[in-house]
Design a protein around this motif. Sequence first.
Motif, PDB file in Angstrom:
ATOM      1  N   CYS A  93     101.182  27.080 -34.561  1.00  0.00           N
ATOM      2  CA  CYS A  93     101.126  28.621 -34.234  1.00  0.00           C
ATOM      3  C   CYS A  93     101.677  29.662 -34.854  1.00  0.00           C
ATOM      4  CB  CYS A  93     100.436  28.581 -33.171  1.00  0.00           C
ATOM      5  SG  CYS A  93      99.255  29.842 -32.513  1.00  0.00           S
ATOM      6  N   ASP A  94     101.346  29.928 -35.765  1.00  0.00           N
ATOM      7  CA  ASP A  94     103.084  31.333 -36.348  1.00  0.00           C
ATOM      8  C   ASP A  94     102.398  32.410 -35.971  1.00  0.00           C
ATOM      9  OD1 ASP A  94     104.043  28.727 -37.773  1.00  0.00           O
ATOM     10  OD2 ASP A  94     102.539  29.164 -39.263  1.00  0.00           O
ATOM     11  N   ALA A  95     101.339  32.984 -35.162  1.00  0.00           N
ATOM     12  CA  ALA A  95     100.615  34.005 -34.621  1.00  0.00           C
ATOM     13  C   ALA A  95      99.580  33.686 -34.395  1.00  0.00           C
ATOM     14  CB  ALA A  95     100.834  35.083 -35.849  1.00  0.00           C
ATOM     15  N   PHE A  96      99.378  34.501 -33.238  1.00  0.00           N
ATOM     16  CA  PHE A  96      98.248  34.699 -31.874  1.00  0.00           C
ATOM     17  C   PHE A  96      98.100  35.993 -31.236  1.00  0.00           C
ATOM     18  CE2 PHE A  96     101.825  33.227 -29.013  1.00  0.00           C
ATOM     19  CZ  PHE A  96     101.212  33.674 -28.688  1.00  0.00           C
ATOM     20  N   LYS A  97      96.524  35.983 -31.142  1.00  0.00           N
ATOM     21  CA  LYS A  97      96.323  38.111 -30.194  1.00  0.00           C
ATOM     22  C   LYS A  97      95.994  37.062 -28.483  1.00  0.00           C
ATOM     23  CE  LYS A  97      93.587  40.128 -33.342  1.00  0.00           C
ATOM     24  NZ  LYS A  97      92.229  40.402 -34.007  1.00  0.00           N
ATOM     25  N   MET A  98      96.833  37.744 -27.779  1.00  0.00           N
ATOM     26  CA  MET A  98      96.325  37.320 -26.445  1.00  0.00           C
ATOM     27  C   MET A  98      95.145  38.098 -25.998  1.00  0.00           C
ATOM     28  SD  MET A  98      98.661  36.118 -23.206  1.00  0.00           S
ATOM     29  CE  MET A  98      98.556  37.798 -22.224  1.00  0.00           C
ATOM     30  N   LEU A  99      94.046  38.004 -25.379  1.00  0.00           N
ATOM     31  CA  LEU A  99      93.140  39.009 -25.090  1.00  0.00           C
ATOM     32  C   LEU A  99      92.571  38.542 -23.600  1.00  0.00           C
ATOM     33  CD1 LEU A  99      92.226  37.433 -27.651  1.00  0.00           C
ATOM     34  CD2 LEU A  99      90.957  39.218 -27.363  1.00  0.00           C
ATOM     35  N   VAL A 100      93.109  39.736 -22.524  1.00  0.00           N
ATOM     36  CA  VAL A 100      92.514  39.266 -20.985  1.00  0.00           C
ATOM     37  C   VAL A 100      90.733  39.408 -20.767  1.00  0.00           C
ATOM     38  CG1 VAL A 100      94.581  38.812 -20.482  1.00  0.00           C
ATOM     39  CG2 VAL A 100      93.482  41.273 -19.851  1.00  0.00           C
ATOM     40  N   SER A 101      90.322  38.902 -19.787  1.00  0.00           N
ATOM     41  CA  SER A 101      89.309  39.599 -19.351  1.00  0.00           C
ATOM     42  C   SER A 101      89.344  39.596 -17.847  1.00  0.00           C
ATOM     43  CB  SER A 101      87.662  38.551 -19.568  1.00  0.00           C
ATOM     44  OG  SER A 101      86.541  38.888 -18.870  1.00  0.00           O
ATOM     45  N   LYS A 102      88.674  40.918 -17.298  1.00  0.00           N
ATOM     46  CA  LYS A 102      88.859  40.704 -15.406  1.00  0.00           C
ATOM     47  C   LYS A 102      87.711  40.005 -14.608  1.00  0.00           C
ATOM     48  CE  LYS A 102      91.374  45.687 -16.092  1.00  0.00           C
ATOM     49  NZ  LYS A 102      91.233  45.419 -17.318  1.00  0.00           N
ATOM     50  N   GLY A 103      86.810  39.229 -15.482  1.00  0.00           N
ATOM     51  CA  GLY A 103      85.731  38.824 -14.896  1.00  0.00           C
ATOM     52  C   GLY A 103      84.103  38.225 -15.689  1.00  0.00           C
ATOM     53  N   ASP A 104      84.151  39.321 -16.186  1.00  0.00           N
ATOM     54  CA  ASP A 104      82.783  39.420 -17.080  1.00  0.00           C
ATOM     55  C   ASP A 104      83.386  38.992 -18.285  1.00  0.00           C
ATOM     56  OD1 ASP A 104      84.581  41.222 -18.284  1.00  0.00           O
ATOM     57  OD2 ASP A 104      83.263  42.747 -17.782  1.00  0.00           O
ATOM     58  N   SER A 105      82.363  38.957 -19.098  1.00  0.00           N
ATOM     59  CA  SER A 105      82.534  38.193 -20.860  1.00  0.00           C
ATOM     60  C   SER A 105      83.190  39.436 -21.563  1.00  0.00           C
ATOM     61  CB  SER A 105      81.254  37.522 -20.357  1.00  0.00           C
ATOM     62  OG  SER A 105      80.549  38.500 -21.268  1.00  0.00           O
ATOM     63  N   SER A 106      83.639  39.886 -21.203  1.00  0.00           N
ATOM     64  CA  SER A 106      84.115  40.891 -22.504  1.00  0.00           C
ATOM     65  C   SER A 106      85.387  40.458 -22.280  1.00  0.00           C
ATOM     66  CB  SER A 106      83.556  42.142 -22.068  1.00  0.00           C
ATOM     67  OG  SER A 106      84.111  42.699 -20.431  1.00  0.00           O
ATOM     68  N   PHE A 107      86.300  40.555 -23.543  1.00  0.00           N
ATOM     69  CA  PHE A 107      87.770  40.635 -23.299  1.00  0.00           C
ATOM     70  C   PHE A 107      88.325  41.496 -23.998  1.00  0.00           C
ATOM     71  CE2 PHE A 107      86.595  36.212 -22.865  1.00  0.00           C
ATOM     72  CZ  PHE A 107      87.802  35.946 -21.624  1.00  0.00           C
ATOM     73  N   HIS A 108      89.617  41.842 -24.073  1.00  0.00           N
ATOM     74  CA  HIS A 108      89.907  43.064 -24.341  1.00  0.00           C
ATOM     75  C   HIS A 108      91.834  42.471 -25.131  1.00  0.00           C
ATOM     76  CE1 HIS A 108      91.461  44.565 -20.765  1.00  0.00           C
ATOM     77  NE2 HIS A 108      92.748  44.577 -20.904  1.00  0.00           N
TER      78      HIS A 108
END
Length: 154
Positions: A93-108
């Motif tokens: 894996c040469d590049a990736f995005k990291m997203l988070v969610s505070k418990g609901d289904s929406s990631f940012h």
Amino acid sequence: GGFEALCKGAGGFEALRSILDPKPLIASTPDGKITADSTNSSSFKPTNVKYSSSASYGWVSNNYGKHGLTVDFGRNVLLMQVETKKSGCSASCDAFKMLVSKGDSSFHLVQEFQSPNSTLPPTPCLCYGRHVKFVPTKWTIYPTLRAEVHGLPI
């Protein structure tokens, strides 16, 4: 505010890290709380993302469709640092995005990382959430990953 100033000031992140002593979070996450949008085969399961995995290879996605791997910490955590290492196979894996969610289904989106040959040294990443999702965006052969995030329950 004071928190932002501490983090952004000269040596701020290192000072914060030394005070709070973040712990590895993926390593202590139950296997059933680590899921993937796709897996290349049963040998490359999502739990292989853990550094402590006895598997020879990390998690490996297939080359089609979605490629995300999600970790549910079971509660909100302060994420402070992310790192990746080579997965033990010729894929990377040469590049990736990291997203988070505070418990609901929406990631940012938190941050995009370059990890040549799947190697990202410990890198500051301050955010909080219950779920973290790794989404490979550039890879060799197959999307693959071994990762750890350091932080604290909040």
